[in-house]
Design an enzyme around this catalytic site. Structure first.
Site, PDB file in Angstrom:
ATOM      1  N   CYS A  31       0.834  -1.211   0.000  1.00 26.17           N
ATOM      2  CA  CYS A  31       0.000   0.000   0.000  1.00 26.17           C
ATOM      3  C   CYS A  31       0.870   1.264   0.000  1.00 26.17           C
ATOM      4  O   CYS A  31       1.546   1.551   0.983  1.00 26.17           O
ATOM      5  CB  CYS A  31      -0.908  -0.044   1.225  1.00 26.17           C
ATOM      6  N   CYS A  34       0.028   3.848   2.686  1.00 25.55           N
ATOM      7  CA  CYS A  34       0.438   3.321   4.000  1.00 25.55           C
ATOM      8  C   CYS A  34       1.921   3.631   4.234  1.00 25.55           C
ATOM      9  O   CYS A  34       2.318   4.022   5.329  1.00 25.55           O
ATOM     10  CB  CYS A  34       0.227   1.809   4.073  1.00 25.55           C
TER      11      CYS A  34
END
Length: 107
Positions: A31, A34
Site C-alpha cells: 500500500c 500506507c
C-alpha cells in the site's frame, strides 16, 4: 514508546485491554499511502509516549482483526478508548490532521 506491532493474537491484550487510548494503523506492505504515513506514525509514537499507544497491524498477516472491524480500505486508522472504537479515519492523513485527532481522543 516505540511503535508497536499488533497481531490477531495480541490485539485483545494490547488494544482492547489497554489503560491508554490506542491508535491502530491498519496497513499492508503493498500500500503506497500506507508507506507515506509510516514515518508520521513512528514520529507520533515517540511524541505521545505514555499518553497514547500507537501501533500498526498488517492486514495481510493478521486478517481476523481487520475483518472483525470491517476495514475495507487502507490505510485505516482507528482510535480505541476503553476497548471500543472511538473514531475511525481512512486515507493518508497529514501529521497535523493526525495530531488533531489524537488530541481530540485524549479528552
Amino acid at each position: 514508546m516505540a511503535l508497536l506491532h499488533f497481531t490477531d493474537s495480541n490485539f485483545k491484550k494490547e488494544v482492547l485491554e489497554s489503560g491508554l487510548p490506542v491508535l491502530v494503523d491498519f496497513w499492508a506492505t503493498w500500500c503506497g499511502p500506507c508507506r507515506m504515513i509510516a514515518p508520521i506514525i513512528e514520529e507520533l509514537a515517540k511524541e505521545y509516549d505514555n499518553k497514547v499507544k500507537i501501533g500498526k497491524i498488517n492486514i495481510d498477516e493478521n486478517p481476523k482483526i481487520p475483518t472483525h472491524y470491517g476495514v475495507m480500505s487502507i490505510p485505516t486508522l482507528m482510535f480505541f478508548k476503553k476497548g471500543r472504537v472511538a473514531e475511525q479515519a481512512a486515507g493518508a492523513l497529514s501529521k497535523a490532521e493526525l495530531k488533531k485527532k489524537i488530541e481530540e481522543n485524549l479528552l
